[in-house]
Each structure stands twice: as structure tokens, then as C-alpha cells.
Design a protein around this motif. Structure first.
Motif, mmCIF file in Angstrom:
data_model
loop_
_atom_site.group_PDB
_atom_site.id
_atom_site.type_symbol
_atom_site.label_atom_id
_atom_site.label_comp_id
_atom_site.label_asym_id
_atom_site.label_seq_id
_atom_site.Cartn_x
_atom_site.Cartn_y
_atom_site.Cartn_z
ATOM 1 N N ARG A 138 -1.129 13.643 7.489
ATOM 2 C CA ARG A 138 -2.027 12.629 6.925
ATOM 3 C C ARG A 138 -3.489 12.861 7.308
ATOM 4 O O ARG A 138 -4.400 12.723 6.488
ATOM 5 N N ALA A 139 -3.725 13.237 8.559
ATOM 6 C CA ALA A 139 -5.105 13.440 9.012
ATOM 7 C C ALA A 139 -5.796 14.546 8.230
ATOM 8 O O ALA A 139 -6.961 14.411 7.824
ATOM 9 N N ASN A 140 -5.093 15.656 8.000
ATOM 10 C CA ASN A 140 -5.688 16.760 7.243
ATOM 11 C C ASN A 140 -5.917 16.385 5.790
ATOM 12 O O ASN A 140 -6.921 16.776 5.180
ATOM 13 N N LEU A 141 -4.977 15.636 5.207
ATOM 14 C CA LEU A 141 -5.142 15.214 3.821
ATOM 15 C C LEU A 141 -6.355 14.291 3.676
ATOM 16 O O LEU A 141 -7.134 14.403 2.725
ATOM 17 N N ASP A 142 -6.518 13.386 4.634
ATOM 18 C CA ASP A 142 -7.688 12.502 4.615
ATOM 19 C C ASP A 142 -8.979 13.311 4.742
ATOM 20 O O ASP A 142 -9.991 13.008 4.101
ATOM 21 N N ALA A 143 -8.948 14.348 5.581
ATOM 22 C CA ALA A 143 -10.136 15.190 5.778
ATOM 23 C C ALA A 143 -10.489 15.951 4.498
ATOM 24 O O ALA A 143 -11.672 16.083 4.145
ATOM 25 N N ILE A 144 -9.461 16.442 3.791
ATOM 26 C CA ILE A 144 -9.713 17.131 2.515
ATOM 27 C C ILE A 144 -10.306 16.155 1.507
ATOM 28 O O ILE A 144 -11.286 16.457 0.817
ATOM 29 N N ALA A 145 -9.719 14.956 1.431
ATOM 30 C CA ALA A 145 -10.170 13.953 0.464
ATOM 31 C C ALA A 145 -11.596 13.492 0.730
ATOM 32 O O ALA A 145 -12.295 13.058 -0.185
ATOM 33 N N ALA A 146 -12.045 13.591 1.978
ATOM 34 C CA ALA A 146 -13.419 13.209 2.305
ATOM 35 C C ALA A 146 -14.420 14.212 1.745
ATOM 36 O O ALA A 146 -15.606 13.893 1.581
ATOM 37 N N ARG A 147 -13.926 15.428 1.437
ATOM 38 C CA ARG A 147 -14.820 16.480 0.934
ATOM 39 C C ARG A 147 -14.692 16.703 -0.565
ATOM 40 O O ARG A 147 -15.671 17.081 -1.221
ATOM 41 N N LYS A 148 -13.493 16.480 -1.108
ATOM 42 C CA LYS A 148 -13.267 16.710 -2.537
ATOM 43 C C LYS A 148 -12.272 15.688 -3.072
ATOM 44 O O LYS A 148 -11.358 15.275 -2.351
ATOM 45 N N PRO A 149 -12.410 15.283 -4.332
ATOM 46 C CA PRO A 149 -11.374 14.439 -4.939
ATOM 47 C C PRO A 149 -10.016 15.125 -4.818
ATOM 48 O O PRO A 149 -9.895 16.321 -5.057
ATOM 49 N N LEU A 150 -8.987 14.353 -4.438
ATOM 50 C CA LEU A 150 -7.681 14.932 -4.131
ATOM 51 C C LEU A 150 -6.566 14.087 -4.728
ATOM 52 O O LEU A 150 -6.594 12.858 -4.663
ATOM 53 N N VAL A 151 -5.569 14.784 -5.299
ATOM 54 C CA VAL A 151 -4.324 14.147 -5.717
ATOM 55 C C VAL A 151 -3.179 14.940 -5.095
ATOM 56 O O VAL A 151 -3.138 16.162 -5.200
ATOM 57 N N ALA A 152 -2.256 14.235 -4.448
ATOM 58 C CA ALA A 152 -1.101 14.885 -3.834
ATOM 59 C C ALA A 152 0.144 14.565 -4.659
ATOM 60 O O ALA A 152 0.480 13.395 -4.854
ATOM 61 N N VAL A 153 0.806 15.606 -5.141
ATOM 62 C CA VAL A 153 2.058 15.446 -5.877
ATOM 63 C C VAL A 153 3.196 15.645 -4.883
ATOM 64 O O VAL A 153 3.339 16.714 -4.291
ATOM 65 N N GLY A 154 4.007 14.607 -4.698
ATOM 66 C CA GLY A 154 5.101 14.711 -3.738
ATOM 67 C C GLY A 154 4.657 14.337 -2.342
ATOM 68 O O GLY A 154 4.869 15.094 -1.394
ATOM 69 N N HIS A 155 4.029 13.176 -2.200
ATOM 70 C CA HIS A 155 3.631 12.698 -0.864
ATOM 71 C C HIS A 155 3.723 11.176 -0.886
ATOM 72 O O HIS A 155 2.954 10.517 -1.569
ATOM 73 N N HIS A 156 4.676 10.636 -0.127
ATOM 74 C CA HIS A 156 4.932 9.196 -0.142
ATOM 75 C C HIS A 156 4.221 8.490 1.008
ATOM 76 O O HIS A 156 4.671 8.551 2.152
ATOM 77 N N GLU A 157 3.100 7.859 0.717
ATOM 78 C CA GLU A 157 2.424 6.971 1.662
ATOM 79 C C GLU A 157 1.631 5.975 0.824
ATOM 80 O O GLU A 157 0.453 6.180 0.545
ATOM 81 N N PRO A 158 2.273 4.884 0.397
ATOM 82 C CA PRO A 158 1.626 3.950 -0.536
ATOM 83 C C PRO A 158 0.415 3.216 0.018
ATOM 84 O O PRO A 158 -0.324 2.586 -0.739
ATOM 85 N N ASP A 159 0.184 3.314 1.338
ATOM 86 C CA ASP A 159 -0.978 2.637 1.917
ATOM 87 C C ASP A 159 -2.226 3.519 1.913
ATOM 88 O O ASP A 159 -3.293 3.098 2.355
ATOM 89 N N ILE A 160 -2.110 4.729 1.407
ATOM 90 C CA ILE A 160 -3.250 5.653 1.384
ATOM 91 C C ILE A 160 -4.354 5.099 0.497
ATOM 92 O O ILE A 160 -4.101 4.621 -0.613
#
Length: 341
Positions: A138-160
């Protein structure tokens, strides 16, 4: 051909030449290239026609300096799983009427490799990224999203809130498989999962399997074996399971890619499918329908997942900040592999 004609054939057509051919201003062509608000369909068609006639291609680096390159990054875990082809088809269909193009990176299901590809895509100023089956936490995904628009296919965290997700209801899919196997008469139903500490897809499918078993009164028979995705490891695991004294009479595999290998091992051992052992997969890829496989599988609408992921990413690129989480209901396609008698 003269040297002047050769030079013309080797150089890039300019935006000014497009404007002259279309009979419009350079500013008008620029607006079309940027998909600017207020551009009429007539102007867009006229400029597009001139671009096609002259063979004009916008220079990605130059567009990047102006803010957008109209490229998106698509990161796949591997290229062997045919399910990813379904997702790619959906992505390409969604991009067909846009200026965006997708460039693909293969991570080999490695967190290090995945992050290296993402960094390379960001360095090349891609406008957004779609991660399929991400191995990042989750931490790395948040870091990527802070730099570029991001969509994750196959990642279950509805509170994101920092990026969008597109998923199948994997928990429900696992339950559907177990229910059908139980209805077909199987009692010792095992599951082959994936060795992973970050895969929320796998976690959801395992929960679905467990719930299905408990629901059927088979809680004491729950048997989950986690393995890597390498074919050799899958073969060894399948052979060990199918040669055990109290072997499973049915195996639910977390993906078709694994299930097809289990079919191969069972056949090699002389076991009849589905009489001696039932086998089911997940993804409903094209190979499930082959007569020699007849594999029951959960259809999670790969093309739809790709379409929705692309839609959400472009919306993100265009400024939407509120997170969206799209979920596709699963559908079990029953075939010969789990239908004895």
C-alpha cells in the motif's frame, strides 16, 4: 527521387504544414492536439484529415514539455497468462477514439522489477499508469499515485483515496466454485493459491474458498496450498497433492494458468477428470473451451476490467481526484472438468 524529396520523406511533418494543408491557424491545430475545450467536430475532423494525409505524428517529448505526452503505462506481471490479453484488449478498445497510446512493461511478478518499470514510465513522462496484479504494498502504491494518476487492476482496498481500483468480486468467485463442486458431489476440495504477502486478489479468493467450505459443512477439510507461479513448482505441488494417500477429490486453482497445468499432471498420472478429480480455475480464458481441457472457470470479464481501468485513468489524468472502485460480479462457467456423470 530527388535529394529534396528524400529529405522531405525522412523528416517529420510540422504542425505548421498541417495548419496550411487544413486551411486553419497553427493555434487551431494545437487546440485539436490538446483536445482543448470548445473545439468543434468540424474543425477536429478537418485537422485530423490533414494529419493523416501528411503522416503527421506529434513528438512525444515536445508534448511532454507542454504537460502531456498522451501515453499511458500498462504494467503486466507476465505475458504467459492469456487473461492479461483480455485486459489489454479492453485497454486498446478504450483508447481507440482517443489520442492516448499504451506502452507495456512486464514485471515478471517481481516487486523490484515492477518498481523499476514504473520509475522508467514516470521518467518518460507518461501521463498515467495502470498496474495489473500489482506486487507493491500500500505504501508504494500511494507513493506512485502521488506522482502520477494510477489505477490498480486486482487490488482490494476499498478505503483507498489516492488511486482507483478495478476488481472482480474475488471472494464471491471463490464461493461460487466451492458451491458448484459441492453440488457435484466433491467432499475433499483443496485450493492451490499463490505464495504472496501483498496479493489482495489471492487473499479474497482464499476467503471465498474458506467461506464456501464452511457453508457446506466442510470446514475441517479446508486445504490451501500456496505455490509460486513457475510451472515446475506447480507441477511438483500438483503431483504431490494428487499422489497423497488421502488426495483431494477436487482442486480449485486461483487462476486458469495453474489449473491447466494441474489438468496436465492429473492426466499424466492416469486420473480421470472429472470422475477421479474435479478441477476448476479462475479467469475463463480462451483455453478453457478447448476440448482437451473443458475447464470450469470464473469469468471475471477481463475486457471490461481493461475498459473501466482506462476510463478511470483518463478521468484521473483530466483532473478527477475522488477515488472510484469498480467491481465486476463473477460468473461461473461450468464445463466438463467439474461435472461428473
Amino acid at each position: 527521387m530527388t535529394s529534396t524529396e528524400k529529405d522531405k520523406g525522412n523528416r517529420r511533418v510540422t504542425i505548421r504544414e498541417v495548419a496550411e494543408d487544413a486551411g486553419v491557424s497553427v493555434a487551431a491545430v494545437s487546440k485539436v492536439l490538446r483536445d482543448a475545450y470548445g473545439v468543434s467536430d468540424t474543425l477536429r475532423a478537418k485537422v485530423r484529415q490533414s494529419m493523416d494525409a501528411l503522416g503527421y505524428r506529434p513528438l512525444a517529448a515536445a508534448r511532454g514539455m507542454r504537460g502531456q505526452t498522451y501515453t499511458i503505462g500498462l504494467v503486466l506481471p507476465d505475458i504467459r497468462n492469456p487473461f492479461f490479453s483480455d485486459i489489454m484488449t479492453g485497454v486498446n478498445n478504450a483508447l481507440e477514439r482517443t489520442q492516448y497510446r499504451a506502452l507495456i512493461g512486464i514485471s515478471q511478478s517481481s516487486a523490484t522489477g515492477e518498481m523499476a518499470i514504473v520509475e522508467a514510465m514516470i521518467d518518460r513522462q507518461m501521463d498515467g499508469i495502470i498496474l495489473i496484479g500489482a506486487t507493491e504494498d500500500r505504501a508504494n502504491l500511494d507513493a506512485i499515485a502521488a506522482r502520477k494518476p494510477l489505477v490498480a487492476v486486482g487490488h482490494h482496498e476499498p478505503d483507498i483515496t489516492t488511486f482507483d481500483t478495478v476488481n472482480n468480486n474475488d471472494q464471491q468467485g471463490g464461493q461460487l466454485v466451492v458451491r458448484q463442486m459441492v453440488a457435484a458431489g466433491y467432499k475433499r476440495i483443496a485450493m492451490i493459491g499463490l505464495k504472496s504477502t501483498t496479493s489482495t486478489i489471492l487473499a479474497e479468493r482464499e476467503i471465498g474458498y474458506r467461506r464456501g467450505m464452511i457453508e457446506a459443512g466442510l470446514g475441517s477439510a479446508i486445504n490451501i496450498v500456496q505455490e509460486s507461479q513457475t510451472l515446475r513448482d506447480v507441477q511438483i505441488t500438483a503431483r504431490r497433492m494428487l499422489q497423497a494417500p488421502n488426495r483431494p477429490d477436487a482442486i480449485f486453482c486461483w487462476t486458469d494458468f495453474i489449473a491447466l497445468e494441474v489438468i496436465s499432471v492429473a492426466t499424466e498420472l492416469g486420473l480421470r477428470i472429472p470422475e477421479d478429480v474435479g478441477i476448476a480455475g479462475y479467469d475463463n480464458t480462451v483455453y478453457c473451451d478447448f476440448a482437451q481441457n473443458g475447464l470450469s472457470s470464473i469469468d471475471q470479464s477481463g475486457e471490461l476490467l481493461g475498459l473501466q481501468a482506462t476510463r478511470l485513468l483518463i478521468e484521473r489524468i483530466q483532473g478527477r481526484s475522488q477515488a472510484e472502485h469498480f467491481v465486476v460480479p463473477p460468473r461461473l462457467v461450468i464445463r466438463r472438468s467439474t461435472s461428473p456423470g
